[in-house]
Design a protein around this motif. Structure first.
Motif, PDB file in Angstrom:
ATOM      1  N   UNK A  17       0.830  -1.201   0.000  1.00  0.00           N
ATOM      2  CA  UNK A  17       0.000   0.000   0.000  1.00  0.00           C
ATOM      3  C   UNK A  17       0.867   1.254   0.000  1.00  0.00           C
ATOM      4  N   UNK A  18       1.953   1.222   0.755  1.00  0.00           N
ATOM      5  CA  UNK A  18       2.868   2.368   0.782  1.00  0.00           C
ATOM      6  C   UNK A  18       3.458   2.626  -0.605  1.00  0.00           C
ATOM      7  N   UNK A  19       3.891   1.570  -1.289  1.00  0.00           N
ATOM      8  CA  UNK A  19       4.452   1.732  -2.633  1.00  0.00           C
ATOM      9  C   UNK A  19       3.386   2.232  -3.608  1.00  0.00           C
ATOM     10  N   UNK A 161      -7.282  -3.478  -6.038  1.00  0.00           N
ATOM     11  CA  UNK A 161      -8.256  -2.420  -5.737  1.00  0.00           C
ATOM     12  C   UNK A 161      -8.172  -2.040  -4.264  1.00  0.00           C
ATOM     13  N   UNK A 162      -8.121  -3.027  -3.378  1.00  0.00           N
ATOM     14  CA  UNK A 162      -7.980  -2.749  -1.938  1.00  0.00           C
ATOM     15  C   UNK A 162      -6.702  -1.959  -1.665  1.00  0.00           C
ATOM     16  N   UNK A 163      -5.636  -2.337  -2.342  1.00  0.00           N
ATOM     17  CA  UNK A 163      -4.359  -1.646  -2.153  1.00  0.00           C
ATOM     18  C   UNK A 163      -4.485  -0.168  -2.498  1.00  0.00           C
ATOM     19  N   UNK A 164      -5.116   0.116  -3.628  1.00  0.00           N
ATOM     20  CA  UNK A 164      -5.310   1.511  -4.020  1.00  0.00           C
ATOM     21  C   UNK A 164      -6.144   2.284  -3.024  1.00  0.00           C
ATOM     22  N   UNK A 165      -7.206   1.654  -2.511  1.00  0.00           N
ATOM     23  CA  UNK A 165      -8.042   2.343  -1.522  1.00  0.00           C
ATOM     24  C   UNK A 165      -7.274   2.595  -0.228  1.00  0.00           C
ATOM     25  N   UNK A 166      -6.387   1.666   0.134  1.00  0.00           N
ATOM     26  CA  UNK A 166      -5.615   1.815   1.364  1.00  0.00           C
ATOM     27  C   UNK A 166      -4.691   3.008   1.369  1.00  0.00           C
ATOM     28  N   UNK A 170      -2.561   5.979   4.232  1.00  0.00           N
ATOM     29  CA  UNK A 170      -1.179   6.454   4.171  1.00  0.00           C
ATOM     30  C   UNK A 170      -1.140   7.978   4.116  1.00  0.00           C
ATOM     31  N   UNK A 171      -2.019   8.532   3.338  1.00  0.00           N
ATOM     32  CA  UNK A 171      -2.086   9.982   3.174  1.00  0.00           C
ATOM     33  C   UNK A 171      -2.628  10.639   4.445  1.00  0.00           C
TER      34      UNK A 171
END
Length: 344
Positions: A17-19, A161-166, A170-171
């Motif tokens: 998710x960070x990447x 998709x979950x990764x992008x939402x996560x 991070x933000x």
């Protein structure tokens, strides 16, 4: 709380998710945090609303759709993409597909607000209206996928998709690192799955609270019974989270990473829509106001000093405003009535 990182493996991790957050940073909006002294005084804590209603396409869905399409090969993009959506995922996929030069075909329930349908078509997608619910549109899209050879982009049950939402988490936690609790709306669970994994990666002590509409509470029932539950019908003004069946991939993540799941009524959601419009001059859709409704309803039961609230979308059908006003009557927070003269 049990963590099952080995089960998910490399499919959904905090590092991934960070990447993704770094890759998406030049593409997505860094949405603002909205603060309000009125809200703080009402719930007895500092509150930070993460305004994803100001994201491109008007909702957080652009993050997950874009990251998913970025993982596809040129050959896959040439085959086109297909999905089903109640509206916001449709717009996210349509816009991401246009940016990457792919054709998009999107199945939407017949009752989808026209504003979402028109926006999706304006982004260049071929829209098919079918079925009364997301589930029926989803089944129709799956049948079409077998014939078309297009790549399926699931609105929530997909690890990319979950990764992008996560990336929202991070933000958010870089904008305000004191946050100890985050309220997140739940439909199929893609948003909260990504946010929960990201939050626990940064700080395992952060509470992640999921909020569902009581008229579409399959994930709430599944979470508290610890087994998958399906709803035979859904009925809520929060059409963006009106999902009958939890995601097969999202449910185990939510079960193990989310601290609690609660429900709110349509009246509470409607009151929160009006509150945001009247007090903070911002428009949210039903799903977008659900997490705030959860904070209003459960702040006494869920302790926190610094609370994040995900305002997930703002694609509201303005024709429903009279209905929202009727539903909200009598449910507006009492504290707001008492503090009309307070500064924001």
């Amino acid at each position: 709380m049990a963590f099952f990182g080995d089960l998910v493996g490399d499919l959904l991790t905090g590092e991934k998710i960070y990447q993704a957050w770094k890759r998406l940073a030049p593409i997505v909006h860094r949405t603002p945090l909205l603060t309000s002294h009125t809200i703080d005084d009402m719930v007895g804590r500092k509150v930070y609303c993460k305004m994803e209603n100001q994201q491109k396409t008007g909702a957080f869905k652009f993050r997950g759709a874009t990251f998913k399409l970025m993982q596809l090969t040129k050959e896959e993009l040439q085959r086109g993409v297909i999905t089903a959506s109640a509206g916001n995922h449709a717009q996210g996929v349509a816009y991401a597909a246009r940016k990457l030069g792919a054709n998009a075909k999107i199945f939407m329930p017949e009752g989808t607000p026209l504003a979402k349908v028109h926006a999706t078509r304006n982004y260049g997608a071929d829209v098919v209206l079918t079925g009364e619910s997301f589930q029926e549109a989803y089944q129709a899209s799956m049948e079409y996928e077998k014939e078309s050879g297009s790549v399926y982009v699931h609105p929530f049950d997909d690890y990319d998709v979950m990764t992008g939402q996560g990336t929202i988490a991070m933000e958010l936690l870089r904008q305000e690192d004191r946050i100890d609790t985050v309220f997140v709306p739940i439909g199929g669970g893609g948003l909260i799955a990504g946010i929960a994994v990201a939050c626990k990666h940064i700080n395992r002590n952060i509470q992640v609270i999921g909020v569902q509409a009581s008229g579409a509470d399959a994930m709430y029932q599944s979470y508290h019974s610890k087994q998958m539950r399906h709803s035979t019908e859904v009925n809520t003004l929060a059409d963006g989270i009106a999902v009958k069946e939890p995601g097969k991939s999202t449910f185990p993540i939510i079960r193990d990473y989310v601290d609690d799941v609660v429900t709110v009524t349509d009246e509470q959601i409607a009151a929160s829509i009006l509150f945001m419009l009247e007090r903070n001059k911002t428009l949210t859709e039903g799903a977008g106001a659900t997490a705030l409704a959860g904070l209003f309803a459960y702040h006494k039961e869920i302790p926190s000093r610094h609370t994040g609230v995900i305002v997930s979308g703002g694609n509201f059908d303005i024709k429903r405003m009279a209905e929202i006003q009727d539903l909200a009557e009598g449910f507006f927070p009492v504290e707001v009535r008492k503090k009309e003269q307070m500064a924001y």
